[in-house]
Structure formats: structure tokens, C-alpha cells
Design a protein around this motif. Structure first.
Motif, PDB file in Angstrom:
ATOM      1  N   THR A  77      68.894  69.104  34.418  1.00 30.49           N
ATOM      2  CA  THR A  77      68.751  69.641  32.928  1.00 30.49           C
ATOM      3  C   THR A  77      70.069  69.437  32.357  1.00 30.49           C
ATOM      4  N   GLY A  78      70.198  69.140  31.176  1.00 30.51           N
ATOM      5  CA  GLY A  78      71.568  69.236  30.385  1.00 30.51           C
ATOM      6  C   GLY A  78      72.042  67.720  30.303  1.00 30.51           C
ATOM      7  N   ARG A  79      73.121  67.808  29.821  1.00 30.15           N
ATOM      8  CA  ARG A  79      73.696  66.385  29.677  1.00 30.15           C
ATOM      9  C   ARG A  79      74.217  65.705  30.823  1.00 30.15           C
ATOM     10  N   LEU A  80      74.003  64.062  30.857  1.00 30.30           N
ATOM     11  CA  LEU A  80      74.213  63.431  32.190  1.00 30.30           C
ATOM     12  C   LEU A  80      74.454  61.953  31.610  1.00 30.30           C
ATOM     13  N   SER A  81      75.237  61.086  32.307  1.00 38.16           N
ATOM     14  CA  SER A  81      75.322  59.777  32.316  1.00 38.16           C
ATOM     15  C   SER A  81      74.418  59.082  33.392  1.00 38.16           C
ATOM     16  N   LEU A  82      73.946  58.164  32.801  1.00 39.38           N
ATOM     17  CA  LEU A  82      72.929  57.365  33.814  1.00 39.38           C
ATOM     18  C   LEU A  82      72.813  55.924  33.386  1.00 39.38           C
ATOM     19  N   SER A  83      72.077  55.069  34.045  1.00 40.16           N
ATOM     20  CA  SER A  83      71.500  54.039  33.852  1.00 40.16           C
ATOM     21  C   SER A  83      70.211  53.981  33.572  1.00 40.16           C
ATOM     22  N   ILE A  84      69.697  53.239  32.608  1.00 39.09           N
ATOM     23  CA  ILE A  84      68.035  53.214  32.295  1.00 39.09           C
ATOM     24  C   ILE A  84      67.737  51.867  31.733  1.00 39.09           C
ATOM     25  N   ARG A  85      66.383  51.549  32.281  1.00 39.29           N
ATOM     26  CA  ARG A  85      65.759  50.072  31.901  1.00 39.29           C
ATOM     27  C   ARG A  85      64.854  50.560  30.956  1.00 39.29           C
ATOM     28  N   LEU A  86      64.769  49.727  29.691  1.00 42.77           N
ATOM     29  CA  LEU A  86      63.975  50.002  28.576  1.00 42.77           C
ATOM     30  C   LEU A  86      62.407  49.445  29.140  1.00 42.77           C
ATOM     31  N   LEU A  87      61.688  50.145  29.068  1.00 42.86           N
ATOM     32  CA  LEU A  87      60.265  49.660  29.225  1.00 42.86           C
ATOM     33  C   LEU A  87      59.357  49.103  28.029  1.00 42.86           C
ATOM     34  N   GLU A  88      60.027  49.694  26.962  1.00 44.53           N
ATOM     35  CA  GLU A  88      59.622  49.258  25.770  1.00 44.53           C
ATOM     36  C   GLU A  88      60.584  48.825  24.675  1.00 44.53           C
ATOM     37  N   PRO A  89      60.540  48.089  23.760  1.00 43.83           N
ATOM     38  CA  PRO A  89      61.670  47.475  22.966  1.00 43.83           C
ATOM     39  C   PRO A  89      61.991  48.540  21.988  1.00 43.83           C
ATOM     40  N   ALA A  90      63.225  48.687  21.641  1.00 41.03           N
ATOM     41  CA  ALA A  90      63.544  49.613  20.792  1.00 41.03           C
ATOM     42  C   ALA A  90      64.063  48.922  19.435  1.00 41.03           C
ATOM     43  N   ASP A  91      63.740  49.520  18.507  1.00 40.25           N
ATOM     44  CA  ASP A  91      63.960  49.130  17.090  1.00 40.25           C
ATOM     45  C   ASP A  91      64.962  49.730  16.374  1.00 40.25           C
ATOM     46  N   SER A  92      65.476  49.471  15.273  1.00 38.48           N
ATOM     47  CA  SER A  92      66.643  49.944  14.714  1.00 38.48           C
ATOM     48  C   SER A  92      66.471  51.314  14.219  1.00 38.48           C
ATOM     49  N   SER A  93      65.093  51.608  13.900  1.00 38.12           N
ATOM     50  CA  SER A  93      64.969  52.904  13.454  1.00 38.12           C
ATOM     51  C   SER A  93      64.758  54.097  14.492  1.00 38.12           C
ATOM     52  N   GLY A  94      65.013  53.801  15.825  1.00 38.34           N
ATOM     53  CA  GLY A  94      64.879  54.691  16.761  1.00 38.34           C
ATOM     54  C   GLY A  94      63.501  55.106  17.033  1.00 38.34           C
ATOM     55  N   GLY A  95      63.533  56.431  17.628  1.00 38.59           N
ATOM     56  CA  GLY A  95      62.183  56.901  17.800  1.00 38.59           C
ATOM     57  C   GLY A  95      61.678  57.279  19.490  1.00 38.59           C
ATOM     58  N   ARG A  96      60.592  57.604  19.836  1.00 38.93           N
ATOM     59  CA  ARG A  96      60.172  57.584  21.111  1.00 38.93           C
ATOM     60  C   ARG A  96      59.626  56.491  21.950  1.00 38.93           C
ATOM     61  N   LEU A  97      60.172  56.142  23.110  1.00 41.87           N
ATOM     62  CA  LEU A  97      59.952  55.149  23.836  1.00 41.87           C
ATOM     63  C   LEU A  97      60.117  55.543  25.050  1.00 41.87           C
ATOM     64  N   TYR A  98      59.595  54.689  26.122  1.00 43.31           N
ATOM     65  CA  TYR A  98      59.487  54.991  27.787  1.00 43.31           C
ATOM     66  C   TYR A  98      60.732  54.078  28.190  1.00 43.31           C
ATOM     67  N   VAL A  99      61.465  54.871  29.072  1.00 41.75           N
ATOM     68  CA  VAL A  99      62.498  54.210  29.865  1.00 41.75           C
ATOM     69  C   VAL A  99      62.358  54.366  31.259  1.00 41.75           C
ATOM     70  N   GLN A 100      62.805  53.749  32.289  1.00 36.34           N
ATOM     71  CA  GLN A 100      63.253  53.941  33.565  1.00 36.34           C
ATOM     72  C   GLN A 100      64.337  54.427  33.865  1.00 36.34           C
ATOM     73  N   PRO A 101      64.760  55.658  34.241  1.00 34.75           N
ATOM     74  CA  PRO A 101      66.010  55.792  34.911  1.00 34.75           C
ATOM     75  C   PRO A 101      66.281  55.191  36.309  1.00 34.75           C
ATOM     76  N   LEU A 102      67.279  54.609  36.499  1.00 32.52           N
ATOM     77  CA  LEU A 102      67.746  53.900  37.663  1.00 32.52           C
ATOM     78  C   LEU A 102      68.407  54.839  38.607  1.00 32.52           C
ATOM     79  N   GLY A 103      68.291  54.745  39.912  1.00 36.63           N
ATOM     80  CA  GLY A 103      68.853  55.363  41.103  1.00 36.63           C
ATOM     81  C   GLY A 103      67.734  56.330  41.958  1.00 36.63           C
ATOM     82  N   ALA A 104      68.021  57.580  42.145  1.00 33.18           N
ATOM     83  CA  ALA A 104      67.077  57.961  43.247  1.00 33.18           C
ATOM     84  C   ALA A 104      66.143  58.867  42.941  1.00 33.18           C
TER      85      ALA A 104
END
Length: 752
Positions: A77-104
Motif C-alpha cells: 500500500t502507498g507510494r512505490l516505484s516499479l516496472s509495469i507492462r501495458l496490457l492496453e494502449p494508453a491515449d493522451s487523455s489518460g484514464g483507466r486501463l489494465y497493466v501488468q506489474p513486473l516482479g514477484a
């Protein structure tokens, strides 16, 4: 009716799976009971069903073990730094999408993407984000990853990721402002659709068109079959290719439960056609549901999966009757399917969402043909664009017209009086709809002729008519007109009130409790607002951070936009409160910490903060005593909302508290609130105690005695239900389902 083994097996497996997902009973105890039942019954069918239930339970336990390794459960919980892979394209308006955090950890999470950072699906980025956890259905770990900063972008997107990006870009190019609706129809992405438009589709009974459902997969399967037949392929081969196309499409989408059920149905139908077997409809449906549960066990507690299965069962059951008695014409079959799907899903939507859109029965006559043309037209335009842009543009023009007609149809249906009903999202709301479904099944019994069905429906109509006449005698809650209205909602043991200004703007003051099993915001407050046609809350006031006041706010904010959040701003070390603040930050909702003496006016209604004051010596010692206490004034009418303030806060406020006409009693009428000196200062004509069944003996006998000694008329939500106060500024009327009283409003003066 004799149930087939396939139906019984799926039911037993689902029941066992549900006990595992809901942690019902100790695993060894459940196994022992099941084995004992099989041993004493000594019948093959019982043994088979016992085995199915045990397999379901085992699947549920394994699912929870796997869930412990998911990113939703393991992200801190809270602020963190991590690597993520986008599972959906992100446009310039932002918004909600699904991502895959990489790691354990494994599994995707929902993310809120920042503006002006368009990226392709499949890329990997380094991000600074805040993880806001929350509990999902059945306690499943869930949450939102609020991404604030992105650095770099690397990686080689997979072919599927490149296809998603290309489809999103093509959708934007061909359809412009209507691209979010196209993404919902074809890719299942509803995050970009305007909330008002979603509400219009829901209120008109057409919301199933905005999500990937069995209908979409069925349409695509049917068009592929017709295309194959046009190429002079045999029926068996055409069925196989259509089923394969539907399976590939559903796999591309990520196997959502309703679409998976439709793909499994297409595959089984193709198998039956190839082998020339006639399969019983309900048995086939049960096997497809079993396939869904094997692929995604969480579908057992997923609302969309239940609605999909119920809709197909209702449509097939009622259309078989219309085929037998009215003929197989398309109009009769559409009528039977629409009525059956609506009646079968109505108890579920009434219990889970508090809403049923009966107008959808009629609108589907137009909406289904339009969607059946729009879906393949949209899909064809997206696929043809790279090869033949001009043809894609022509297809998009035609498909865009059908989408516009669907929007107009949804708007017309939503505005039709009586087209949709809204109530509390609770189990008892499903009772009348379940009764209606049972009566309808009784009317269309297997051996019933059309004449017999009409006779039974006539008797049912007489009962409904008399019930409606009796219902008209029940007092209604006022919510229209030019008066000020205050609604004290029956949210159980907690506070929840709604204020409607004379010009029709709405203010929420607390939203009741939330627990793992109940949410007053979702069950009571949101349905109440929706039934009044509310689109936006001007202000949300949270008296303090305790769960019986703050708990339901999250569900309300998920449904309605809010112009401003006002609360005491006291730092409370509670995950609920921190999650609330994180949600406000994630949604960019304005927030303000209220302080004594602050005042704002809405449509002639003045809201004045009497408490809290951080300079007070008692500040920070007790969250209840730091409650936001609000004075509401309209004309000569004055009402005071005391939150959970007790004797110390009352003593601090007494010098500046005016005489009022209405008091919302502090702390649910506890022994330590609403003292004699406080009542001497306020001199209310009437008081409302917001309370439910509880272990604290609220309201206390001494508090009720003090109110009685001061000749205050007491109203209680646990006895009176929802209480409504209306006033024109010169007199006020209070009424509930049990009584109604009118009071003169006096000229109030500030006490020395």
C-alpha cells in the motif's frame, strides 16, 4: 420436471466452488459432511454430485492459494516505484486501463493513467505510482494503481498487443468522439464512455450492448457462419469455422465470463451439428456454464456471469413457448426472448443493483437488429482499414449511423416515465420480480395452450391491478417541487442524509456503514439518488472518518460525480480514511477541510460550519468530538446536523448555536450526547435519530428522556424508515411510511 445429470453436476460443482470462494465452513468439515451424505445415500447419482461438490470446493481453495500470489494481493500500500507492462494502449487523455506489474507477482491490475502520456500496448515502463487496495467481491484482493510519473518505454510488443494498439488507433481515426463506444462494443473497454451515456443505456435496458456479452459473440459467430456459407462451405464446416472464430475472438479479449460462455456454446453447438446430435437446451447451457467455471472460478461470484447465464436461460425458455404457441416468426421469437431475458435477470439486477429496466422489452425489438448490424460493421471497418481505407471509411459511416440510432434509442428509453424502476439494492427487492418470474413460468407451463396461458395471465393481471391500487395508498417520499427537502435515509446503524435544494441540486451528508457483507452506499444511498434522477452531487459532506458515516461514500462516488468533498480534515490512522483520500486524489475530486465559521450558499440554502475548530483544546482527542457539525438555513427554517458530537463538543459550540426547528441527534442518540444544556440552546421542534439494530443500546434511555422532557418530537429511522422533511422556509412537514406531521417554523435568533 426431471433435471438432467449435466444440470445437477454443474449445480453441485458451483455450490462447492462457492463455499470455497466465500470461505463457508471449514474445509475438513465440508468434506466430512459431503462424504457422509454420499455414504448414507448409497446412490450413484448422489455419489457423483458429492464428487462434483468436492471438486468445486477444491477448486475454490486452489483459487484462493493462487490469488495470494496475485499483484493485487502482494503490492504494498502507498507510494512505490516499479516496472509495469501495458496490457492496453494508453491515449493522451489518460484514464483507466489494465497493466501488468513486473516482479514477484502475477496477474493484471487496474491502473489510472496520467494525461499526455500516450503509449502502445505491450511496452514496459518504469513508473512512480500509488497502490490503493480495496476488497473486491467475496473479499478478493483488488485496487487501483494510480500512476503519477513515467520514465522510459522499452520492450517488443507481442502481435496481440500490436493488434490492440492498431485497433484503438483505427477506432479513433474512423469514429472520433464515438471511439469509446466502439471500444466497448468490440474490445470490452468501457472506461472511456461518458458516465451519463452509460446511465442512459442502463435505464433503458440496453446496457448489455455496451459490454462484451454472449450477444456480441453470437452476432459475430452468426456472421462468420453466413460468410462461410456464402463461400459454399458445408453447414458442418461453417459451424466449425464460426465456432473457431468466436473462440479466437474471446481469447483475444482475455476470456471474460459472458463471452466465454457464448464461445463454449458455439463450440458445443458446432460439435452437435457435426455429429448430428440434438442437445437439450438447459443441459447445454449448464455445460457451457461449467466450462466458464473451469476457466475462471471467480465467475461463480461475478454479476456479469450470472446475468449472462440467466438471460440465455430466460430467452430460450420463453422463445420455445412462443415458437410452440405463436409461431416461429422473428417478431414472436424476439418478443419471447426479450421478455424471458428481462424476467430472468430482473431478480438479480434488483438485488445487486437496485434497478430493473422493463422498457428494454420493447426497445430490444429495435436495438437488437441495430446492434446486429453495427457490431459486424464496426469490426469490418477496423479490420479493413489497413488494406482499404476508403472502404473502411464507408463501413464506418454506416456503422456510425447505427451507433447514433442506438444512442437515441437509449435516450428515449431512459426518459420514458416508468420505463425503469429503482429501489434499494437488497435481497428483498428481488422478491416481487422473482414472484413475477414464477407466475410467468406457471402461465407458460409445458402443456399450456395459448388460451390457458392467457387465462392465467388474466388472473395474474387482476392480482397486480389490485395490488397497485393498494400501493397507491402508501405515502410517498417527496423529492420534487420548489421547497427544500431533507431525506434521512434508513441506512441501518449509521448516518446517511440527502438534501435537495429548491433548484434541484443535491448535497449528501454521510452515506452509512460498509462492511464485508453490506454497503449502505450501494444498497440504499445510490439507488435513492438514482430513483430521483440525480446525475451529480454538488457537495458531499462527511461528518467524520468512522465507518458508519464514511463507509458508503466510496460506492456513491463510483456512481455519481461530486463537485466538492467537505470533511473535518483530521488525520485519522484508519485504512478506510486513507483509502478515501486516495480515491479522491485518484479521481481528482476537490477536497476541503471544514472549519468553524465557514459558510456557502446553494440556491438560497445556507450551509454554515459550527464545528470543528482546531484551536479547541479538545481537538484530536476523539474523532466523534471532532465531527463536522453543519447548520442548514432556508428562510426562517433552520436544521442542525450534529454528526457524532457529544457533550464536550456541544459545550464548545453552545455559545454560537442558534435555536433550530430540526435536530439530527448526535451519535445516534448515545448516552454521551444531546445534553440538557445543548437542548436548552437549540430548542428544536423535532429531532431525527439515525439508528439501526446495534449492540450499543442506541438510542439510550437517558437521551430519549432528555428529548421528551424538552418536548421534542422524536423520529427514528429504525422505526419510521426513511424520513423526509420538506419546507418552504415558513413551515416544515415531516413524513415517513408510518406518519406525517406539520410544524410551524419560528423566527430563530442567535443565542447569546
Amino acid at each position: 420436471m426431471k433435471l438432467r445429470p449435466a444440470i445437477l453436476f454443474t449445480t453441485a460443482y458451483g455450490a462447492g466452488l462457492a463455499t470455497g470462494l466465500l470461505h463457508f465452513g471449514a474445509p475438513l468439515g465440508v468434506v466430512g459432511v459431503a462424504l457422509a451424505a454420499a455414504f448414507f445415500a448409497q446412490r450413484p447419482l448422489v455419489t457423483l454430485l458429492t464428487a462434483a461438490a468436492l471438486l468445486g470446493r477444491l477448486s475454490g481453495e486452489i483459487t484462493w492459494l493462487a490469488e495470494a500470489e496475485s499483484c493485487a494481493a502482494r503490492l504494498p500500500t502507498g507510494r512505490l516505484s516499479l516496472s509495469i507492462r501495458l496490457l492496453e494502449p494508453a491515449d493522451s487523455s489518460g484514464g483507466r486501463l489494465y497493466v501488468q506489474p513486473l516482479g514477484a507477482c502475477r496477474g493484471p491490475v487496474s491502473a489510472r493513467w496520467p494525461e499526455n502520456r500516450a503509449l502502445s500496448a505491450g511496452l514496459t515502463v518504469s513508473a512512480v505510482a500509488r497502490w490503493i487496495p480495496r476488497s473486491g467481491v467475496a473479499g478478493r484482493p483488488a485496487g487501483t494503481l494510480v500512476v503519477s510519473r513515467i520514465e522510459g518505454a522499452s520492450g517488443r510488443p507481442s502481435p496481440g498487443a500490436r493488434l490492440r494498439t492498431a485497433l484503438a488507433h483505427t477506432s479513433q481515426t474512423l469514429y472520433g468522439a464515438r471511439a469509446p463506444m466502439v471500444d466497448a462494443l468490440i474490445l470490452g473497454r468501457r472506461g472511456g464512455i461518458d458516465r451519463t451515456l452509460q446511465d442512459r443505456f442502463a435505464q433503458s435496458g440496453l446496457v448489455h450492448l455496451l459490454s462484451i456479452s454472449g450477444f456480441h459473440v453470437g452476432v459475430i459467430t452468426a456472421w462468420v457462419f453466413l460468410f462461410c456459407r456464402a463461400l459454399r462451405l458445408g453447414r458442418g464446416g461453417s459451424f466449425v469455422l464460426a465456432a473457431a472464430a468466436s473462440a479466437a475472438y474471446v481469447a483475444f479479449l482475455g476470456w471474460p465470463a459472458p463471452a466465454t460462455r457464448a464461445a463454449a456454446l458455439a463450440a458445443l453447438l458446432a460439435l452437435g451439428r457435426v455429429r448430428q446430435r440434438l442437445v437439450e437446451t438447459n443441459a447445454l447451457l449448464s455445460v457451457t456454464c461449467l466450462c466458464v467455471l473451469l476457466i475462471d472460478p471467480w465467475a461463480m461470484v461475478d454479476l456479469g456471469a450470472w446475468l449472462s447465464a440467466a438471460a440465455l436461460w430466460g430467452a430460450s425458455t420463453f422463445s420455445k413457448w412462443t415458437d410452440r404457441t405463436l409461431g416461429e416468426a422473428a417478431w414472436w421469437r424476439t418478443l419471447g426472448s426479450s421478455v424471458g431475458a428481462t424476467l430472468a435477470t430482473a431478480p438479480i439486477t434488483a438485488a445487486a443493483l437496485g434497478a430493473v429496466a422493463v422498457v428494454g422489452i420493447a426497445l430490444n425489438f429495435l436495438a437488437i437488429p441495430l446492434a446486429a448490424v453495427a457490431v459486424p460493421g464496426v469490426l469490418a471497418s477496423l479490420l479493413v482499414y489497413p488494406l482499404w481505407p476508403a472502404m473502411a471509411g464507408a463501413l464506418a459511416s454506416g456503422a456510425g449511423l447505427t451507433l447514433h440510432l442506438l444512442e437515441l434509442l437509449a435516450l428515449a428509453g431512459a426518459s420514458l416515465p416508468g420505463g425503469h424502476t429503482v429501489g434499494a439494492a437488497e435481497l428483498r427487492s428481488a422478491v416481487p420480480w422473482a414472484a413475477g418470474l414464477a407466475v410467468s413460468l406457471w402461465c407458460i407451463g409445458k402443456r399450456n395452450t395459448l388460451a390457458e396461458a392467457v387465462r392465467r395471465w388474466s388472473w395474474a393481471a387482476v392480482v397486480v391491478l389490485w395490488s397497485s391500487l393498494l400501493w397507491t395508498w402508501v405515502p410517498r417520499t417527496a423529492n420534487t417541487g420548489s421547497d427544500l427537502a431533507l431525506h434521512f435515509l434508513d441506512v441501518g446503524q449509521g448516518d446517511g442524509a440527502v438534501v435537495r435544494t429548491p433548484a434541484g441540486r443535491w448535497v449528501l451528508i454521510d452515506a452509512g456503514p460498509r462492511s464485508r457483507y453490506a454497503d449502505a452506499g450501494r444498497r440504499v444511498v445510490a439507488p435513492f439518488l438514482a430513483s430521483r434522477g440525480v446525475r451529480e452531487l454538488a457537495v458531499v459532506i462527511v461528518s467524520h472518518a468512522h465507518a458508519d458515516h464514511l463507509g458508503g461514500v466510496q460506492s456513491v462516488l463510483e456512481r455519481f460525480d461530486a463537485g466538492m468533498i467537505i470533511e473535518p480534515g483530521e488525520r485519522v490512522h484508519d485504512p478506510l480514511y486513507y483509502g478515501f483520500l486516495d480515491d479522491l486524489a485518484a479521481g481528482a475530486i476537490p477536497w476541503h477541510a471544514a472549519r468553524t465559521g465557514e459558510r456557502f450558499v446553494l440556491d438560497g440554502v445556507a450551509f454554515t460550519v459550527l464545528h470543528p475548530d482546531p484551536r479547541w483544546s479538545g481537538w484530536g482527542e476523539d474523532v466523534n468530538e471532532d465531527s463536522l457539525v453543519m447548520l442548514i438555513e432556508y428562510g426562517s427554517f433552520q436544521a442542525l446536523f450534529a454528526g457524532d458530537a457529544g457533550f464536550p463538543a456541544e459545550a464548545e459550540m453552545r455559545s454560537r448555536a442558534p435555536a433550530v426547528d430540526l435536530l439530527k441527534v448526535g451519535h445516534h442518540g448515545s448516552r454521551g450526547s444531546t445534553g440538557d444544556e445543548w437542548l436548552d440552546s437549540l430548542r428544536p421542534r423535532a429531532a431525527v435519530i439515525s439508528v439501526g439494530q446495534n449492540k450499543y443500546a442506541h438510542p439510550s434511555v437517558p437521551t430519549l428522556r432528555r428529548l421528551r422532557d424538552h418536548k421534542v418530537d422524536v423520529w427514528r429511522t429504525d422505526r419510521d424508515g426513511t424520513i423526509t422533511v420538506t419546507t418552504d422556509g415558513t413551515r416544515m412537514t415531516m413524513h415517513s411510511g408510518r406518519r406525517e406531521t406539520m410544524y410551524d417554523v419560528r423566527e430563530n435568533q442567535l443565542q447569546p
